[in-house]
Enzyme design. Sequence first.
Site, PDB file in Angstrom:
ATOM      1  N   ARG A 115      -1.445 -40.413 -31.450  1.00 28.64           N
ATOM      2  CA  ARG A 115      -1.769 -38.985 -31.508  1.00 28.64           C
ATOM      3  C   ARG A 115      -3.082 -38.748 -30.764  1.00 28.64           C
ATOM      4  O   ARG A 115      -4.139 -38.521 -31.348  1.00 28.64           O
ATOM      5  CB  ARG A 115      -1.868 -38.520 -32.962  1.00 28.64           C
ATOM      6  CG  ARG A 115      -0.712 -38.914 -33.838  1.00 28.64           C
ATOM      7  CD  ARG A 115       0.664 -38.572 -33.274  1.00 28.64           C
ATOM      8  NE  ARG A 115       0.992 -37.177 -33.271  1.00 28.64           N
ATOM      9  CZ  ARG A 115       1.604 -36.539 -34.278  1.00 28.64           C
ATOM     10  NH1 ARG A 115       1.920 -37.184 -35.366  1.00 28.64           N
ATOM     11  NH2 ARG A 115       1.892 -35.264 -34.188  1.00 28.64           N
ATOM     12  N   TYR A 157      -2.085 -37.621 -39.626  1.00 33.36           N
ATOM     13  CA  TYR A 157      -1.286 -37.796 -40.823  1.00 33.36           C
ATOM     14  C   TYR A 157      -2.172 -37.940 -42.046  1.00 33.36           C
ATOM     15  O   TYR A 157      -3.288 -38.444 -41.985  1.00 33.36           O
ATOM     16  CB  TYR A 157      -0.425 -39.071 -40.732  1.00 33.36           C
ATOM     17  CG  TYR A 157       0.626 -39.016 -39.668  1.00 33.36           C
ATOM     18  CD1 TYR A 157       1.708 -38.158 -39.780  1.00 33.36           C
ATOM     19  CD2 TYR A 157       0.548 -39.843 -38.547  1.00 33.36           C
ATOM     20  CE1 TYR A 157       2.692 -38.123 -38.811  1.00 33.36           C
ATOM     21  CE2 TYR A 157       1.535 -39.814 -37.579  1.00 33.36           C
ATOM     22  CZ  TYR A 157       2.604 -38.949 -37.723  1.00 33.36           C
ATOM     23  OH  TYR A 157       3.564 -38.914 -36.759  1.00 33.36           O
ATOM     24  N   GLN A 194       0.102 -35.882 -25.745  1.00 38.17           N
ATOM     25  CA  GLN A 194       0.634 -34.683 -26.394  1.00 38.17           C
ATOM     26  C   GLN A 194       1.959 -34.226 -25.806  1.00 38.17           C
ATOM     27  O   GLN A 194       2.843 -33.766 -26.527  1.00 38.17           O
ATOM     28  CB  GLN A 194      -0.391 -33.553 -26.318  1.00 38.17           C
ATOM     29  CG  GLN A 194      -1.552 -33.726 -27.282  1.00 38.17           C
ATOM     30  CD  GLN A 194      -2.516 -32.557 -27.232  1.00 38.17           C
ATOM     31  OE1 GLN A 194      -2.449 -31.711 -26.345  1.00 38.17           O
ATOM     32  NE2 GLN A 194      -3.423 -32.498 -28.186  1.00 38.17           N
ATOM     33  N   ASP A 196       4.885 -36.321 -27.283  1.00 34.78           N
ATOM     34  CA  ASP A 196       4.890 -36.457 -28.734  1.00 34.78           C
ATOM     35  C   ASP A 196       6.087 -35.746 -29.363  1.00 34.78           C
ATOM     36  O   ASP A 196       6.057 -34.546 -29.627  1.00 34.78           O
ATOM     37  CB  ASP A 196       3.585 -35.898 -29.302  1.00 34.78           C
ATOM     38  CG  ASP A 196       3.385 -36.219 -30.769  1.00 34.78           C
ATOM     39  OD1 ASP A 196       4.356 -36.626 -31.423  1.00 34.78           O
ATOM     40  OD2 ASP A 196       2.252 -36.063 -31.257  1.00 34.78           O
ATOM     41  N   SER A 235       5.655 -34.044 -32.935  1.00 33.94           N
ATOM     42  CA  SER A 235       5.083 -32.695 -32.930  1.00 33.94           C
ATOM     43  C   SER A 235       6.098 -31.664 -32.459  1.00 33.94           C
ATOM     44  O   SER A 235       6.251 -30.604 -33.070  1.00 33.94           O
ATOM     45  CB  SER A 235       3.843 -32.644 -32.038  1.00 33.94           C
ATOM     46  OG  SER A 235       2.778 -33.365 -32.613  1.00 33.94           O
TER      47      SER A 235
END
Length: 374
Positions: A121, A228, A126, A129, A132
């Site tokens: 992360r 998380y 990004q 990912d 997400s």
Amino acid sequence: MNIGVLKETQKGERRVSITPKIAEQLKNKGFEVFIEEDSGIKSSYKNSDYSKSGAQIRTKEDIFKNADVLIKINPFDNSEIDLLKKGQIIIAQLFHKSHPKEMQHISQVGATAFSMDAMPRISRAQDMDVLSSQSNLAGYKAVILGAYEMTKIFPLMMTAAGTITPSRVLIYGVGVAGLQAIATAKRLGAIVEATDIRLETKEQTESLGAKFITVNNEDEGEDMNSVYAKVASEDYARRQQKAVNKSLFQADLVITTAMVPGRRSPVLIKEDQVKQMKNGAVIIDLAAAQGGNCELSEFNKTVVKHGVKIIGTTIAPESVSTNASDLYAKNMYNYLIHLTDDNQFKWDLKDEITDETLIVFNGEIRQNGKTEEI
């Protein structure tokens, strides 16, 4: 390099890992793309759409025989791993910490495996990912499902017959899914509250117009290297229960999103609490696949206990498969471009993204950038 896209076989799955648009982009980059027949049908993509993009429609057996890289969304099952050849590369959400036997099986075949759910992360990752991109949809769809299952409407409504008060929504977990759930419920006019072990999510919650229920975490949930939450202590769980109970018992809709990678989902709502909830309330448990945040949840089932409807699901990816496939495919495209140079894998193990997502390398099981004995 030949990239093979396999049809998803998991029950209820409707997504596809590569869309026609992304297949065309991969083709333009010099990759050959093989698509298993009818892979995109449930996401509204026809075989002819893929053919027009330059991809080749093949049978499953042909893809396993001729592809250098095999792509899926869900983990490869043992029957699929049996079809792998030594040296082949697979990319999917492997959830390797929860599937050690399958990782052993892949290693015995001599294949190489990348796990999309192990993506670090960090800002550089990004656009790769998938957790997400898919969770965003989960948060949105959870609210829509809740609205359908409830016997009330969300917004305040003034009518000649009287005033309808707004529904109350409580959200456990203010990650990607939780934030989208907050935003969606607020747009629909509900009174929204949320709680999370990570106190830094308070500002994000309030910025969306929701109330944050604060529980002193004594640094239990803090982790500067992760988005998380950690597993909470029993003491924290008791304090959270006490702080949240008033809102829980008033809620018309409860959405739970709390998951800890590689471990069972924390139980946040126990049966004794469900007994005290409003008759007709609805719980959408997005963590049901990993055991559930509600003690009474059953994965892929809707149960009614003590007058409360409890829906255990992962929901969004399957139910909005066109959008979910599109986002997953874009993540996959960016990941493939990152891993390769001139259509060949770079194997740059000093790169954090490659190092953390490479789970099995030529038959050797790796973890945390180190090779473990098979």
